[in-house]
Design a protein around this motif. Sequence first.
Motif, PDB file in Angstrom:
ATOM      1  N   UNK A  25      20.268 -54.516  -3.830  1.00  9.37           N
ATOM      2  CA  UNK A  25      21.351 -55.288  -3.233  1.00  9.37           C
ATOM      3  C   UNK A  25      20.835 -56.548  -2.549  1.00  9.37           C
ATOM      4  N   UNK A  26      19.666 -56.474  -1.923  1.00  9.08           N
ATOM      5  CA  UNK A  26      19.125 -57.646  -1.212  1.00  9.08           C
ATOM      6  C   UNK A  26      18.830 -58.796  -2.168  1.00  9.08           C
ATOM      7  N   UNK A  27      18.259 -58.492  -3.320  1.00  9.55           N
ATOM      8  CA  UNK A  27      17.944 -59.542  -4.304  1.00  9.55           C
ATOM      9  C   UNK A  27      18.001 -58.928  -5.702  1.00  9.55           C
ATOM     10  N   UNK A  28      19.172 -58.896  -6.316  1.00  9.73           N
ATOM     11  CA  UNK A  28      19.339 -58.219  -7.607  1.00  9.73           C
ATOM     12  C   UNK A  28      18.517 -58.819  -8.730  1.00  9.73           C
ATOM     13  N   UNK A  29      18.141 -60.069  -8.612  1.00 11.41           N
ATOM     14  CA  UNK A  29      17.357 -60.709  -9.661  1.00 11.41           C
ATOM     15  C   UNK A  29      15.869 -60.401  -9.513  1.00 11.41           C
ATOM     16  N   UNK A  30      15.344 -60.609  -8.319  1.00  9.13           N
ATOM     17  CA  UNK A  30      13.910 -60.425  -8.106  1.00  9.13           C
ATOM     18  C   UNK A  30      13.479 -58.981  -8.272  1.00  9.13           C
ATOM     19  N   UNK A  31      14.368 -58.036  -7.919  1.00 13.31           N
ATOM     20  CA  UNK A  31      13.987 -56.629  -7.954  1.00 13.31           C
ATOM     21  C   UNK A  31      14.545 -55.883  -9.171  1.00 13.31           C
ATOM     22  N   UNK A  32      15.064 -56.614 -10.135  1.00 16.15           N
ATOM     23  CA  UNK A  32      15.597 -55.995 -11.345  1.00 16.15           C
ATOM     24  C   UNK A  32      14.480 -55.282 -12.101  1.00 16.15           C
ATOM     25  N   UNK A  33      14.493 -53.945 -12.200  1.00 20.53           N
ATOM     26  CA  UNK A  33      13.382 -53.218 -12.818  1.00 20.53           C
ATOM     27  C   UNK A  33      13.286 -53.427 -14.333  1.00 20.53           C
ATOM     28  N   UNK A  34      14.363 -53.858 -14.948  1.00 19.05           N
ATOM     29  CA  UNK A  34      14.311 -54.122 -16.388  1.00 19.05           C
ATOM     30  C   UNK A  34      13.440 -55.344 -16.660  1.00 19.05           C
ATOM     31  N   UNK A  35      13.576 -56.343 -15.789  1.00 20.50           N
ATOM     32  CA  UNK A  35      12.817 -57.575 -15.962  1.00 20.50           C
ATOM     33  C   UNK A  35      11.479 -57.541 -15.219  1.00 20.50           C
ATOM     34  N   UNK A  36      11.439 -56.830 -14.097  1.00 23.78           N
ATOM     35  CA  UNK A  36      10.216 -56.787 -13.275  1.00 23.78           C
ATOM     36  C   UNK A  36      10.092 -55.389 -12.683  1.00 23.78           C
ATOM     37  N   UNK A  37       9.563 -54.473 -13.464  1.00 25.99           N
ATOM     38  CA  UNK A  37       9.496 -53.069 -13.049  1.00 25.99           C
ATOM     39  C   UNK A  37       8.679 -52.896 -11.784  1.00 25.99           C
TER      40      UNK A  37
END
Length: 755
Positions: free
Chosen positions: A235-247
């Motif tokens: 929730x804080x940063x859905x892009x930076x912590x997206x596990x699909x893109x950056x596990x």
Amino acid sequence: MPPSSRPRRRSTAALVFVVVSAVAGLLAAGLVLPAVAAAAWATDAASEELTTLPVEFDAPAQSQRTRVLDADGDLLATFYAENRVYVGLDAIAPVMREAIISIEDHRFYEHGPIDPIGTLRAFLRNTASDDVTQGGSSITQQYVKMVQVEEAAKAGDEAAVEAARAGTYSRKIKELRYAVSVEQNLTKDEILERYLNIAYYGDGAYGVQAAAEHYFGTTAAELTLAQAALLAGLVQNPTAYNPVENERAGLQRRDVVLARMAELGTITDAQATKAQKKGFDEDAVETTTSGCTTSDFPFLCDYVYKTLLQTPSLGATPEEREQAVLRGGLTVRTALDPSTQEATQEAVSAVVAPTDPLISVMDMVEPGTGRVLAMAQSRPVMGSDAEEGETYWNYSVPPALGGAQGFQAGSTFKAFTAAAALQDGLPLSTRYDARRTVDFSGASFESCEGTRQVNGQWEVSNSTGTNGVMDMNLAAQRSVNTYFVQLALDVGMCDVTRMAEKVGVRSSTADAPVSSYDDKPSFTLGTVEVDPLSMASAYATFASGGIHCDPVVLDSVTDASGASLDVPDGSCERVLDEGVADAVNAMLAGVMTQGTGARVATADGRPQAGKTGTIDSNAATWFVGYTPDAAGAAMISIDNARAPFKAGEGGRGRAGLKGYVVPSTGRVLEGSGSGDAGQEIWKPAMESYLDGRPATTFDAPPPALVYGDGSSTFRGGPGGQPGQPLPGQPLPGQQAPGQPAPGQAVPGQEPRGRR
């Protein structure tokens, strides 16, 4: 920022912190007055900001995805602007609630709309950096911000979206005032529920339910500790912590959440350690796409979508209806029977492949209701790769519903001329001298504007070579052009075109409705470009005994709360006398037993009727036929945008289908409605649908429409001596030996029930 400016910034931030804290208490108590606010603020702008804020915060329903289901209740497609499924707090795992509270606002149930401790912590961070504001927002404040962002996005107001996200004190004050309103009107549980549903969790997943489905293939109610912590961290940063893109980043953030939960005593250190050892299974990720491109039946899906955009109960304007589909959380149930659709698609694909320079279509509707039973085409994949046979055109429907063009339907139009003649009192026994070739140049006829004459030179020939004196039955069986042109001229083109329009034929040419062809006698030979679905619908009008229904693809629509919305019901109405429809059925039944459609008839021998159609140069072949239970239109056409049918520098391309070898199968086409579209597509598709269904019969037509009033029914001919029926053919008005009379019930078959 230069060092010299930092003390001023810190002084300003300190003042704002003190003021916000003081105002927060006043706001929560409902005691702020414009005068107090003006005294509290150091600037006139702050005073104006506070005095102009609305007191109440309107929190509209959150956007949800719409589901489209087939007749079996299986998912056909999903539409959304935001992929969200709203669920109640009791449908969200307790561990998920604990995770989000621990990392975002651990004192959520203890403080009011603002957390003074969290605000102070954010103030200290802000004074140590060049950013305007950071953190400190309570879950209630975050919820307010998320609602404002979503509403601005829904309205397409990018400036409002940016304003709702702006890191300014002014925005924080506004957010706080609204947070007070929210906490005055909602319980903490209600706020938490809405927050968990509105939050964006990255990778296109809005709300905790959609996020659970997307990342883990599970539900919000079944989330594990490790899964819940990962989602809470997003929730804080859905892009930076997206596990699909950056596990790695996603798991590191998850571990921060787990550590915080352990620190607060929500979980034990052992539980946190165990959950931190869990990896992220990318194979479990499920993507829910919006739209029809990934649907098993994309073009029928697209027809559903465009029908929804024309459904008044979803909104007053197309834009409102689109918002209802994309954000309203609708459940749309369709009439689509997947087994029928699959069988129909198989029948089409067995003859024409996507990469062939041909277009083939088969549509099926239910007489008396208009329900669309199947909609298949030879290019069944929706996409932009034309070389692979993909397309975005739905060849079954008119351009207004996604169709590319219309197709001339040839001799299938003769049924409409016959219906108009029968409606005007001319019986099936009406005879003409239908010579092989007749010059109709200058012939007179009635249009809707009065008497007209055929313009220019117009010579008509019979493609089957048939000639002689014959009645309507024999002329239909042999598809005799010169007979039906004479019949159309006698009846008048006004009546003929109006009949076609009444039973459901729709022109695909912009600004040229069917009725506008009343000055063209060639209409009876099928020169109008129409869509195949309207042809199936028109013939279904005969099958139902004269009741026309618009095509219906929606069975029901319910909104997010489960309330039913009105859907188009086909607007079924009687447009044709029952006896006239019965006479048309009798005539076209003869086509299936003794005429050009004999080899198209289904193997079970049940009563059925139909008509073949072939246009000039065999550029398209048709078969439109029906039983009392189903009507279908099958068509194969050249694609004049592709070689060898596309005109090149050397002139015109190949003319038509006759003798053409289909590249994908090696099949040699006959260029006939019975052999290509009829026997190879219509027949197997109809046999599949009718398998196991009891046979029903057509009703017998009135004798007066079969034999007339006893006087001569010979209408003469265009000069010369009357000819004779073909050798071996029954006399006008008689049936062939061993065949039931038109409309006569076959033993063991049920009579047709009126719808």
